[in-house]
Enzyme design. Structure first.
Site, PDB file in Angstrom:
ATOM      1  N   GLY A  98      20.010 -92.416  22.193  1.00  0.00           N
ATOM      2  CA  GLY A  98      18.843 -93.133  21.679  1.00  0.00           C
ATOM      3  C   GLY A  98      19.215 -94.400  20.946  1.00  0.00           C
ATOM      4  O   GLY A  98      20.386 -94.759  20.809  1.00  0.00           O
ATOM      5  N   GLY A 134      23.258 -97.301  11.258  1.00  0.00           N
ATOM      6  CA  GLY A 134      22.267 -98.159  11.901  1.00  0.00           C
ATOM      7  C   GLY A 134      22.425 -99.635  11.606  1.00  0.00           C
ATOM      8  O   GLY A 134      21.620-100.448  12.058  1.00  0.00           O
ATOM      9  N   ASP A 268      23.566 -95.120  29.783  1.00  0.00           N
ATOM     10  CA  ASP A 268      22.618 -95.510  28.742  1.00  0.00           C
ATOM     11  C   ASP A 268      22.681 -97.007  28.441  1.00  0.00           C
ATOM     12  O   ASP A 268      21.838 -97.531  27.710  1.00  0.00           O
ATOM     13  CB  ASP A 268      22.850 -94.705  27.461  1.00  0.00           C
ATOM     14  CG  ASP A 268      24.291 -94.763  26.975  1.00  0.00           C
ATOM     15  OD1 ASP A 268      25.151 -94.198  27.673  1.00  0.00           O
ATOM     16  OD2 ASP A 268      24.559 -95.361  25.920  1.00  0.00           O
ATOM     17  N   ASP A 278      23.215-104.686  25.987  1.00  0.00           N
ATOM     18  CA  ASP A 278      24.201-104.114  25.067  1.00  0.00           C
ATOM     19  C   ASP A 278      25.548-104.829  25.146  1.00  0.00           C
ATOM     20  O   ASP A 278      26.472-104.390  25.836  1.00  0.00           O
ATOM     21  CB  ASP A 278      24.377-102.610  25.305  1.00  0.00           C
ATOM     22  CG  ASP A 278      23.163-101.821  24.827  1.00  0.00           C
ATOM     23  OD1 ASP A 278      22.371-102.378  24.055  1.00  0.00           O
ATOM     24  OD2 ASP A 278      23.003-100.667  25.235  1.00  0.00           O
TER      25      ASP A 278
END
Length: 513
Positions: A98, A134, A268, A278
């Site tokens: 995620g 994060g 992912d 990414d």
């Protein structure tokens, strides 16, 4: 900026977790969790993409907008959220993953009706942060901001970057995973895309056997992002998969054209829209090497090496096929489509190489020519980009050794120069078979071969300058990457200086980069 016009169609359509809890946890049967960015007391703007802001419908930047750029003081119409997805990492099923340091603000529509998703990266923990904080550090944020824009101007499908801000916080990272964590400046990037949907979103739902939700997500994706699909029912799902395959093959071809190595092609990290997504331990190719990987985590197997990117993309598509099988229900179709993928990719790849060499079309014998070229490039350790720049001037060159020694990473021996002479002779013989003019041949080369690429050592220097409070190189690189097929700064059109060969961040990087 017009942030009041941001909408959130995704979270209105699908089930989610509305707790707003950042605690890392499994979130079965939901596609997203609402979450608010951490908030930062002393943000500082480093770069803002005015052209992109106007293009997507946000308008001009005002000083008050810096608060939004790091996720502070959000308008009432914005409820941020992070999405859940799964994936295969380095070939192994990793289960639920995620958005670990990415938080979506929502979607904005410009005057032409084009929709763009807006996402903070580095703005705080989510339920999918997997025991991380994060946050993002300055070096990784600068790399994403500049490289995504560089790829866009090169003509490679990609996410884009709207802004780069310092957060005013320090973030602790072990850059090389060697037990030496250091404090680094924290930063937030806002990145944009038509959609951030990944292979992993579909893998997660399928693995959970939530087939109704899987169907709803595929229908939503087709309706919003695949206008070329006009079929219905089961045929639309087949067309959906075929389109993803074609977009992925075209993306891989573009990576090979400009010499881009992603470094971590997990499922992912694969966009269903065929976007480069990414930007972590990536690298543009310096010396040509099919076995080159910029990712220290990818050693020693080199699963994601430059020359394997086409093969790995096909492997990733097999995993997506497995995820979509409950909707498509046609094993033979999926097998035939994936087998055809290799043929489609290699034809696209070789057609691309024809343009780089100035050939009018793919002819018999060209595959052998390209294989010989690859062997020569690796043996002579020639710079990928600079080789084609020199090749475009080959009729002006009298001394091959003098012309090609500056773009080799090793001293060229007389034997090596002899092999280069043989290759150039074969190249000229192949050019003589063209049915187009020399001018048209050169035009093909100029459009396919950039003069400027954003090399890791340039990014390294830029990051150091920004860390010291300077932005001159950032501004210079931004101008250069906007016109990569022109030579604005000749000093950038040179091979990597030898002094950077063994410096972390200039050639090899880790996933924390």
């Amino acid at each position: 900026m017009n942030i009041e016009s941001i909408t959130q169609p995704f979270i209105k359509k699908f089930p989610g977790d509305f707790s707003g809890n950042t605690m890392q946890r499994m979130t079965p049967k939901v596609l997203f969790s609402t979450i608010n960015p951490a908030g930062f007391e002393s943000p500082k703007l480093i770069a803002f993409n005015e052209e992109l802001s106007e293009e997507i419908g946000l308008g001009k930047f005002e000083d008050k907008d810096i608060s939004f750029l790091v996720g502070n003081d959000l308008p009432p119409n914005v409820q941020p959220y992070a999405t859940a997805y799964a994936g295969h990492q380095f070939g192994n099923w990793a289960g639920q993953l995620g958005d670990g340091r990415a938080i979506l603000a929502g979607e904005i529509t410009n005057n032409s009706g084009k929709k763009t998703e807006i996402q903070w990266k580095g703005s705080g923990a989510t339920p999918y942060s997997r025991h991380a904080d994060g946050r993002a550090v300055l070096r990784s944020s600068v790399r994403e901001y500049l490289m995504s824009e560089a790829m866009y101007h090169l003509g490679v499908p990609t996410t884009r970057a709207l802004s780069l801000c310092l957060t005013g916080e320090d973030v602790v990272r072990d850059m090389m995973y060697d037990g030496n964590p250091q404090k680094e400046k924290g930063a937030v990037v806002i990145r944009t895309a038509e959609s951030f949907l990944r292979f992993g979103h579909f893998e997660l739902i399928s693995a959970q056997k939530e087939y109704k939700t899987l169907q709803e997500l595929v229908d939503f994706t087709i309706q919003n992002y695949f206008p070329e699909i006009t079929s219905t029912g089961d045929e639309s799902y087949k067309d959906f998969f075929k389109n993803i395959c074609m977009r992925t093959a075209n993306l891989m071809t573009e990576w090979f054209r400009v010499g881009f190595v992603h470094g971590v092609m997990n499922t992912d990290n694969m966009s269903v829209l065929g976007l480069t997504i990414d930007y972590g331990p990536y690298s543009m190719m310096d010396e040509y090497d099919l076995n080159f990987t910029p990712n220290t985590t990818d050693l020693p197997g080199r699963r994601y090496a430059f020359g394997k990117q086409g093969q790995i993309s096909q492997w990733n598509l097999w995993q997506l096929a497995n995820a979509l099988f409950p909707l498509i229900k046609d094993e033979q179709f999926l097998e035939d489509t994936l087998n055809h993928y290799g043929n489609y990719f290699w034809e696209a790849h070789d057609t691309m190489l024809c343009k780089k060499f100035g050939f009018d079309q793919l002819r018999e014998g060209d595959e052998d020519f390209f294989s010989n070229w690859q062997g020569l490039m690796q043996e002579l350790q020639l710079d990928h980009t600079l080789f084609f720049n020199q090749l475009g001037k080959i009729h002006e060159i009298d001394d091959l050794k003098s012309a090609f020694s500056p773009i080799s990473y090793i001293p060229l021996t007389n034997d090596m120069v002899g092999k280069l002479e043989d290759f150039i002779q074969k190249y000229n013989e192949r050019l003589s078979k063209n049915t187009i003019t020399k001018e048209d041949s050169l035009d093909l080369m100029q459009k396919a071969n950039p003069k400027f690429i954003l090399r890791n050592y340039l990014l390294f220097e830029c990051i150091q300058e920004i860390d010291n409070g300077k932005t001159e190189m950032l501004e210079k690189l931004t101008r250069a990457l906007e016109t990569p097929y022109q030579e604005i700064y000749p000093e950038f059109s040179a091979k990597r200086p030898s002094g950077y060969d063994d410096i972390s961040g200039c050639s090899m990087l880790s996933c924390s980069s």
